[in-house]
Design an enzyme around this catalytic site. Structure first.
Site, mmCIF file in Angstrom:
data_model
loop_
_atom_site.group_PDB
_atom_site.id
_atom_site.type_symbol
_atom_site.label_atom_id
_atom_site.label_comp_id
_atom_site.label_asym_id
_atom_site.label_seq_id
_atom_site.Cartn_x
_atom_site.Cartn_y
_atom_site.Cartn_z
ATOM 1 N N LYS A 159 0.876 -1.174 0.000
ATOM 2 C CA LYS A 159 0.000 0.000 0.000
ATOM 3 C C LYS A 159 0.914 1.224 0.000
ATOM 4 O O LYS A 159 1.215 1.801 1.048
ATOM 5 C CB LYS A 159 -0.924 -0.050 1.233
ATOM 6 C CG LYS A 159 -2.096 0.910 1.151
ATOM 7 C CD LYS A 159 -3.116 0.590 2.235
ATOM 8 C CE LYS A 159 -4.139 1.703 2.404
ATOM 9 N NZ LYS A 159 -4.964 1.977 1.229
HETATM 10 N N1 PMP Z 1 -7.698 -2.099 -2.574
HETATM 11 C C1 PMP Z 1 -7.143 -0.885 -2.525
HETATM 12 C C2 PMP Z 1 -6.456 -0.358 -3.748
HETATM 13 C C3 PMP Z 1 -7.226 -0.129 -1.353
HETATM 14 O O1 PMP Z 1 -6.690 1.083 -1.303
HETATM 15 C C4 PMP Z 1 -7.906 -0.656 -0.229
HETATM 16 C C5 PMP Z 1 -8.010 0.157 1.022
HETATM 17 N N2 PMP Z 1 -6.899 -0.027 1.866
HETATM 18 C C6 PMP Z 1 -8.462 -1.925 -0.328
HETATM 19 C C7 PMP Z 1 -8.345 -2.619 -1.519
HETATM 20 C C8 PMP Z 1 -9.186 -2.549 0.825
HETATM 21 O O2 PMP Z 1 -8.282 -2.887 1.838
HETATM 22 P P1 PMP Z 1 -8.741 -2.938 3.375
HETATM 23 O O3 PMP Z 1 -9.906 -3.822 3.438
HETATM 24 O O4 PMP Z 1 -7.563 -3.485 4.067
HETATM 25 O O5 PMP Z 1 -9.059 -1.543 3.761
#
Ligand code: PMP
Length: 305
Positions: A159
């Site tokens: 991320k």
């Molecule tokens: N995909 C992307 C590109 C994201 O930015 C996020 C948000 N963090 C998610 C999926 C979902 O991840 P999470 O459930 O850990 O928030």
């Protein structure tokens, strides 16, 4: 969405005033996108305030940085404690939590290794990301003209701040075309994910979601929903999802910290099922909200404040 200012931001071990949380323009991150971050929610549950899956989020933060040869100068425990301290310092019962690790002010040039690794944690009040209507009724989405990065280009499992210039393009184009959100395909044309959320679809009672190899972020909500679904004895299949499967799905929903569990009501103007959130989506939404709103935690997912 304007940010709701709070009192204190944690920067490299110190709580500073919101207005003093500044960095130098020559910081590496400003020019080259060298940051790694998390989005975490603290919920006001029926049993008190609690942070959802804090340990998983902190682990992903450290791993996102590690993929980019960057060691976060705090331990998992120290980072979790710092998040708790920041939420407490701002007296918030429910909030969005944004830890960010970034390459700061030091040398100039592409090589990040001579720049310090700085860490900050901000928290603020943030409601329903796509609006309460979206949670209840679903949203209209399109397939983006942008693809997710091919494997071995930008690491999708990290991320990283730099990855999100692409999400910004997807989002702008979708909104301009009158959609609420966009879904990107991977380099092979299979479904990947939304601009900031993972995707699930249901056909004939089976739940499908794309695998990590489709260049997606391993969402913590995604993993939680897979677990909740399997506990409820749904069949969950991780497989390459052809684009056209979206047009004949019975149900589709997004998962993510921001969107929580949001139904999709149409894709490229083709209604999903009868255009209303279906029973599997509703059941999984309920299972999720029983934890984060109801505070019913039998899995160790909540960190009580
Ligand atoms: N995909 C992307 C590109 C994201 O930015 C996020 C948000 N963090 C998610 C999926 C979902 O991840 P999470 O459930 O850990 O928030």
């Amino acid at each position: 969405m304007p940010v709701k200012k709070t009192d204190k931001i944690w920067m490299n071990g110190t709580l500073v005033n919101w207005d003093d949380a500044k960095i130098h323009i020559m910081s590496h991150v400003v020019h080259y996108g060298s940051s790694w971050y998390e989005g975490i929610r603290c919920y006001e549950t029926a049993k008190g305030s609690a942070i959802f899956r804090l340990d998983r989020h902190v682990r992903r933060l450290v791993e996102s940085a590690k993929i980019y040869r960057t060691q976060v100068p705090y331990t998992q425990q120290q980072l979790e404690d710092a998040v708790l301290a920041t939420v407490r310092a701002n007296n918030l019962r429910a909030c969005y939590i944004r830890p960010v690790v970034y390459r700061g002010y030091g040398e100039v040039g592409l090589n990040p290794l001579g720049c310090p690794v700085d860490v900050a944690i901000a928290v603020w009040e943030w409601g329903v990301y796509l609006g309460q209507n979206a949670l209840n009724d679903g949203i209209d989405v399109c397939i983006s003209t942008w693809n997710r990065p091919a494997p071995n280009t930008l690491p999708a499992m990290a991320k990283a701040g730099g990855n999100y210039v692409l999400s910004g393009m997807m989002k702008m184009d979708a909104l301009q075309a009158g959609f609420g959100e966009a879904i990107a395909l991977d380099v092979n044309g299979f479904v990947s994910e939304g601009s900031g959320e993972n995707i699930f679809l249901i056909r004939d009672g089976v739940i499908h979601t794309p695998p990590f190899s489709s260049s997606l972020l391993p969402g913590i909500t995604r993993q939680s929903i897979i677990q909740l679904a399997r506990e409820a004895e749904y069949e969950v299949v991780e497989m390459n999802v052809p684009r056209e499967m979206l047009y004949v799905a019975d149900e589709i929903f997004f998962t993510g910290t921001a969107v929580e569990v949001t139904p999709v009501k149409s894709v490229d103007r083709v209604p999903v099922g009868d255009g209303k959130p279906g029973p599997v989506t509703r059941a999984l939404q309920k299972a999720f909200f029983d934890v984060v709103r109801g505070g019913e935690d039998t899995r160790g997912w909540l960190r009580w404040m």
